[in-house]
Design an enzyme around this catalytic site. Structure first.
Site, PDB file in Angstrom:
ATOM      1  N   PHE A   2       0.838  -1.185   0.000  1.00  0.00           N
ATOM      2  CA  PHE A   2       0.000   0.000   0.000  1.00  0.00           C
ATOM      3  C   PHE A   2       0.881   1.245   0.000  1.00  0.00           C
ATOM      4  CE2 PHE A   2      -1.945  -3.529   2.247  1.00  0.00           C
ATOM      5  CZ  PHE A   2      -3.168  -3.658   1.605  1.00  0.00           C
ATOM      6  N   SER A  47      -6.643  -7.718  -1.358  1.00  0.00           N
ATOM      7  CA  SER A  47      -6.334  -7.134  -0.044  1.00  0.00           C
ATOM      8  C   SER A  47      -6.822  -5.692   0.048  1.00  0.00           C
ATOM      9  CB  SER A  47      -4.826  -7.164   0.209  1.00  0.00           C
ATOM     10  OG  SER A  47      -4.348  -8.490   0.267  1.00  0.00           O
ATOM     11  N   CYS A  54      -3.575  -5.183   6.586  1.00  0.00           N
ATOM     12  CA  CYS A  54      -3.836  -5.865   5.316  1.00  0.00           C
ATOM     13  C   CYS A  54      -4.790  -7.024   5.565  1.00  0.00           C
ATOM     14  CB  CYS A  54      -2.521  -6.362   4.718  1.00  0.00           C
ATOM     15  SG  CYS A  54      -2.724  -7.266   3.164  1.00  0.00           S
ATOM     16  N   THR A  56      -7.919  -9.723   3.814  1.00  0.00           N
ATOM     17  CA  THR A  56      -8.362 -10.345   2.568  1.00  0.00           C
ATOM     18  C   THR A  56      -9.883 -10.309   2.455  1.00  0.00           C
ATOM     19  OG1 THR A  56      -6.464 -11.836   2.585  1.00  0.00           O
ATOM     20  CG2 THR A  56      -8.335 -12.473   1.214  1.00  0.00           C
ATOM     21  N   ALA A  72      -7.700 -12.729  12.228  1.00  0.00           N
ATOM     22  CA  ALA A  72      -7.152 -13.813  13.044  1.00  0.00           C
ATOM     23  C   ALA A  72      -6.797 -13.327  14.444  1.00  0.00           C
ATOM     24  CB  ALA A  72      -5.911 -14.385  12.361  1.00  0.00           C
ATOM     25  N   HIS A 110       1.333  -4.617   7.580  1.00  0.00           N
ATOM     26  CA  HIS A 110       1.705  -5.517   8.676  1.00  0.00           C
ATOM     27  C   HIS A 110       1.986  -4.657   9.915  1.00  0.00           C
ATOM     28  CE1 HIS A 110       3.321  -8.387   5.331  1.00  0.00           C
ATOM     29  NE2 HIS A 110       2.013  -8.316   5.362  1.00  0.00           N
ATOM     30  N   THR A 156       4.736  11.849   8.354  1.00  0.00           N
ATOM     31  CA  THR A 156       6.141  12.149   8.631  1.00  0.00           C
ATOM     32  C   THR A 156       6.324  12.413  10.118  1.00  0.00           C
ATOM     33  OG1 THR A 156       6.423  13.126   6.444  1.00  0.00           O
ATOM     34  CG2 THR A 156       8.078  13.679   8.094  1.00  0.00           C
TER      35      THR A 156
END
Length: 237
Positions: A2, A47, A54, A56, A72, A110, A156
């Site tokens: 991404f 995704s 991320c 699915t 999960a 992630h 930033t």
């Protein structure tokens, strides 16, 4: 992958804890709506970054105005997705394609940890936010003027306090209207993904140093042995 440029803000329509007897775990399923604009070219199995995570796509509604994902247990432990409920707003971004301009920075989706909002200070038409990390070791990867993803938003870093494990960002007025952060309260948690570059450099240095230390013919190994021998001789005198 991404870019950290949020495309739209979706709304959680359903948040369901999965039956452990049928799923083999205590994850959840989430249905997100108010996002038809980004689902036009999305397919099952694609995704979507949801608050920087991320996930699915497993289902669409018939009109393709909403999508469903499964989360999960490990993801719930790492992120703030466990705090969501029906009506919660979430940042959404589709995975990039080869023809997308990289206007933000490389974001994997992630999440490394979460952080609590500790300060919110107006600065003209901008807002400075300060956050404190839950998992303090991640402060090592945050540097002033470096990239960071907060709930999936590429920002930033403007300041870092390595003693209190806090860092700050400044959000301009344009971005404030495109993401969920300005609506969050002090003490609430956000998802943090540190810049991957720092972790890669650290691992490369670690592997390289370990290799030299364990190699008797390396310059570093010989230097360490020489220094140890020198110190031992000094202690014996």
């Amino acid at each position: 992958m991404f870019t950290g440029l949020i495309e739209t803000i979706g709304t959680v329509l359903e948040y369901t804890e999965l039956d452990t007897t049928s799923s083999g775990g205590n994850g959840v399923s989430i249905v997100v709506g108010d996002c038809a604009s980004i689902l036009v070219d999305v397919h099952l199995g694609d995704s979507i970054s949801t608050n920087g995570v991320c996930l699915t796509v497993t289902e669409f509604d018939e009109a393709k105005t909403q999508f469903k994902v499964g989360v999960a247990p490990e993801t719930l432990r790492r992120t703030n997705l466990g705090d969501l409920k029906k009506g919660s707003k979430v940042n959404l971004e589709r995975a990039v394609t080869s023809d997308v301009r990289l206007g933000g920075h490389v974001v994997q989706g992630h999440v490394d940890t979460i952080a609590a909002i500790t300060k919110r200070v107006p600065d003209g038409n901008a807002i400075t936010f300060t956050f404190q990390l839950r998992d303090k070791e991640n402060i090592a990867y945050i540097v002033e003027k470096g990239f960071i993803a907060i709930d999936g938003t590429s920002l930033t870093v403007t300041a870092v306090n390595y003693e209190t494990y806090e860092f700050s960002i400044m959000m301009i007025s344009y971005t404030q209207g495109k993401v969920t952060l300005p609506s969050r309260e002090l003490g609430e948690s956000v998802n943090i993904e540190v810049d991957l570059t720092g972790k890669l450099i650290e691992k490369q240095i670690e592997v390289n140093l370990n290799g030299q230390i364990n190699n008797e013919d390396s310059v570093l190994h010989k230097l360490i042995v020489s220094l140890v021998e020198k110190k031992v001789k000094e202690l014996v005198k």
